[in-house]
Design a protein around this motif. Structure first.
Motif, PDB file in Angstrom:
ATOM      1  N   GLN A  92    -122.259 -18.846  33.541  1.00 28.62           N
ATOM      2  CA  GLN A  92    -120.942 -18.784  32.894  1.00 28.62           C
ATOM      3  C   GLN A  92    -120.861 -17.609  31.925  1.00 28.62           C
ATOM      4  OE1 GLN A  92    -119.407 -22.594  31.370  1.00 28.62           O
ATOM      5  NE2 GLN A  92    -120.959 -23.638  32.604  1.00 28.62           N
ATOM      6  N   GLN A  97    -118.234 -14.282  32.084  1.00 28.24           N
ATOM      7  CA  GLN A  97    -117.364 -13.915  30.969  1.00 28.24           C
ATOM      8  C   GLN A  97    -117.646 -12.508  30.449  1.00 28.24           C
ATOM      9  OE1 GLN A  97    -116.398 -17.430  28.169  1.00 28.24           O
ATOM     10  NE2 GLN A  97    -118.325 -18.032  29.124  1.00 28.24           N
ATOM     11  N   LYS A 129    -113.505 -13.806  23.848  1.00 31.15           N
ATOM     12  CA  LYS A 129    -113.804 -13.341  25.198  1.00 31.15           C
ATOM     13  C   LYS A 129    -115.062 -13.989  25.778  1.00 31.15           C
ATOM     14  CE  LYS A 129    -111.668  -8.807  24.428  1.00 31.15           C
ATOM     15  NZ  LYS A 129    -111.877  -7.334  24.400  1.00 31.15           N
ATOM     16  N   LEU A 130    -115.843 -14.607  24.921  1.00 31.31           N
ATOM     17  CA  LEU A 130    -117.062 -15.284  25.360  1.00 31.31           C
ATOM     18  C   LEU A 130    -117.125 -16.633  24.662  1.00 31.31           C
ATOM     19  CD1 LEU A 130    -119.664 -15.123  27.006  1.00 31.31           C
ATOM     20  CD2 LEU A 130    -120.769 -14.014  25.057  1.00 31.31           C
ATOM     21  N   LYS A 133    -116.160 -10.052  32.883  1.00 32.30           N
ATOM     22  CA  LYS A 133    -114.712  -9.958  32.698  1.00 32.30           C
ATOM     23  C   LYS A 133    -114.373  -9.097  31.481  1.00 32.30           C
ATOM     24  CE  LYS A 133    -110.511 -12.717  32.027  1.00 32.30           C
ATOM     25  NZ  LYS A 133    -109.951 -14.081  31.845  1.00 32.30           N
ATOM     26  N   LEU A 157    -112.737 -18.311  34.154  1.00 33.04           N
ATOM     27  CA  LEU A 157    -113.693 -17.638  33.274  1.00 33.04           C
ATOM     28  C   LEU A 157    -113.724 -16.138  33.535  1.00 33.04           C
ATOM     29  CD1 LEU A 157    -116.861 -19.943  33.110  1.00 33.04           C
ATOM     30  CD2 LEU A 157    -115.069 -19.680  31.407  1.00 33.04           C
TER      31      LEU A 157
END
Length: 613
Positions: free
Chosen positions: A185, A189, A325-326, A192, A218
């Protein structure tokens, strides 16, 4: 425990209340989780209280807020993790807390600061701890508790793998398996946030569409199951470039399938082996594709990296977290006093570990349970003798054959008075029913257990075991042709009440002669799951098993007073001792011999006529 199968478990160590300025020196007590020997975490992890010593000149007193239960923690307790531990030891490698007091020579850390532990084996599973100033790092006050508590392992591992092997920021594509795990995960992230296209590979499951949507939200560009990866055309159709970096935490066939799609001169980094199978690399991958393969361990990087590299990494990760963002992993806080519940769930797919069902090596002889007669024994066998009747207590040993050779630790002797049908089906359905009734709730005679799919083999066993224990059962079955016959049969074997799904849904209140159930056994989803949550008593327990095992526990938000569990008998057998197995089987056999239990309905088939089945 976790909200989703790919979630995280965290121990809630103290309340998130303002710092208590009244420092009780010398008499301050610390609640701690310790272990003095390697072994089963549920057995060797112990609770203790100890006096917090005075703070030294270079030390910091921290009131811990939260600490995660990581796979490394479980492996450390089992003695399988390659880190040297001096026993007895306080558990926990990660965590976040508030500084309560500092030593005279401590600089850069002040009382009231939020701090994280940046070195392993410091013992974060306690509510008050004294650490050396060198193992702490101050983090911003607005950094979330979950993000801070889980910062040191998974986010850092993801960051380093995306940084140290290929320049992914230059437009290269990343592919990873085990993408729904904690590290996976974080990889998604970070990709991205950096504008990096990435492909997430996961195992297939009943809720795969929901999982795909979650990972795409995500930041995953594509989400594929392992089966879809083998036949995908996204690279051939130019929907995305072939990956230049592959991240592997599974091993086995999943790794081989992933490397077939890599670019020439791509790199593959292995940081886990969840399948417990080796990484197999075709010779052609080295010769014709010039692929490079690496292993990665965050602990080793921390031992050799300089302070500047560590500071740069932590600053960037914290910045991503503060910007939203995370985000931290899906999780559920577990109170410190309930540590056994958290540790127990961490041993199976109830929690974060994501331990998969073991897949047999093919070709494979089918059959998971059965009864046979011992023909011959080795000279060192002491648990059975020729002529004994035995059942198998381990999985995937192959019982669909006339003769088989097994290890003595995998067999249990049953007496000649146990009928063949009951004996041959002893170790799955009856054992599953027995454990679910015994392990999650102390149920007294006269109380009620509810279950759906009550006409299944496990459901029939639940009914009979409950009847023998004086426990009422509220049973739900699908409304279908022959319902009356099903109802009559279930009542004949001891069911207290049998209802269709529709009848159960119409109960605006639990207006039967039974008490509201304190334990619910759910092996189906959808409306069957909803009615379980509707019927269960306040502070009750609900166990997901069978087809419901892989369902995400998202509906627990509707019933925050209820404790949610998942159970699979294969996981229990993996960790149970021979004594525990013997006690359970003897209890079930006693019910059979006394006429209180009979096997689920069956049809005998001669082995050579297996196609009839």
């Amino acid at each position: 425990m976790a909200l989703l199968p790919y979630g995280k478990l965290l121990l809630k160590l103290t309340n998130f209340s303002p710092r208590n300025n009244l420092v009780l020196k010398r008499t301050l007590m610390s609640k701690q989780l310790v272990f003095s020997e390697f072994g089963d975490p549920l057995s060797v992890v112990k609770f203790r209280e100890d006096i917090v010593p005075p703070v030294g000149n270079q030390e910091v007193l921290v009131r811990m807020l939260a600490a995660p239960v990581n796979p490394a923690d479980i492996n450390t307790i089992q003695g399988k993790y390659p880190v040297k531990i001096t026993l007895p030891s306080i558990l926990g490698n990660e965590g976040v807390g508030i500084v309560e007091e500092i030593g005279k020579e401590v600089k850069g850390i002040c009382p009231g600061n939020k701090v994280i532990v940046i070195k392993p084996v410091q013992g974060t599973w306690r509510n008050y701890a004294t650490f050396s100033k060198d193992v702490l790092r101050v983090v911003p006050d607005d950094l979330g508790v979950v993000e801070a508590a889980t910062l040191q392992v998974n986010p850092c591992t993801a960051y380093r793998m995306l940084t140290d092997f290929k320049p992914v920021k230059e437009g290269l594509v990343v592919i990873q398996n085990g993408a729904n795990g904690g590290c996976g995960q974080n990889v998604i992230q970070i990709c991205k946030a950096w504008g990096v296209q990435n492909i997430a590979v996961v195992r297939n499951r009943p809720d795969i569409d929901e999982l795909k949507k979650f990972l795409q939200c995500l930041g995953a560009t594509f989400v594929l199951t392992e089966e879809e990866l083998r036949k995908t055309t996204i690279f051939k159709d130019k929907k995305i470039e072939k990956p230049s970096l592959a991240l592997n935490c599974v091993g086995g066939k999943s790794t081989t399938d992933m490397l077939r799609h890599l670019q020439h001169s791509a790199h593959m980094v292995t940081y886990g082996g969840m399948s417990r199978e080796p990484v197999t690399i075709p010779t052609s991958a080295f010769i014709f594709k010039n692929l490079s393969f690496f292993g990665y361990w965050m602990t080793k990087w921390n031992e050799t990296a300089d302070c500047a590299a560590k500071d740069k990494m932590m600053s960037e990760i914290i910045s991503l977290m503060c910007e939203g963002k995370l985000k931290g992993p899906v999780h559920k806080m577990v109170k410190f006093d309930n540590y056994q519940e958290a540790v127990g769930n961490a041993l199976s797919t109830k929690g974060f570990t994501g331990r998969h069902s073991r897949l047999p090596i093919l070709p494979h002889i089918a059959g998971d349970e059965g009864i046979g007669q011992v023909i011959e024994v080795g000279k060192h066998v002491c648990t059975c003798a020729a002529g004994d009747r035995v059942v198998l207590t381990s999985r995937q040993l192959g019982t669909w054959r006339y003769f088989g050779v097994y290890n003595q630790r995998d067999v249990h002797v049953v007496g000649p008075v146990v009928p063949l049908p009951e004996a041959s089906m002893l170790t799955v359905s009856p054992s599953t029913a027995y454990r679910m009734i015994k392990d999650y709730k102390h149920i007294c005679p006269g109380q009620t257990v509810a279950q759906n799919a009550a006409n299944s083999p496990i459901g029939q066993c639940v009914i009979q075991i409950c009847k023998a224990m004086g426990i009422n059962t509220f049973n739900i079955v699908a409304n279908r042709c022959g319902f009356e016959a099903v109802k009559e049969y279930l009542l004949s074997i001891g069911a207290t009440a049998v209802h269709t799904l529709e009848e159960a849904e119409e109960l605006s209140t639990f207006n039967t002669s039974l008490d509201r159930p304190t334990l619910a056994l759910n092996c189906l989803g959808g409306r069957f799951e909803d009615v379980m949550l509707k019927l269960i008593e306040l502070n009750g327990d609900i166990v997901y098993h069978g087809c419901a095992y892989d369902l995400p526990l998202v509906k627990q938000r509707c019933r925050r007073d209820v404790r949610f569990h998942k159970f699979r008998i294969t996981d229990w057998y993996d960790y149970a001792t021979n004594v525990e197995k013997n006690v359970m089987l003897q209890d079930i056999i006693k019910l059979v011999v006394t006429g209180q239990f009979k096997g689920p309905l069956y049809e005998p088939i001669v082995l050579k006529n297996y196609e009839h089945y």
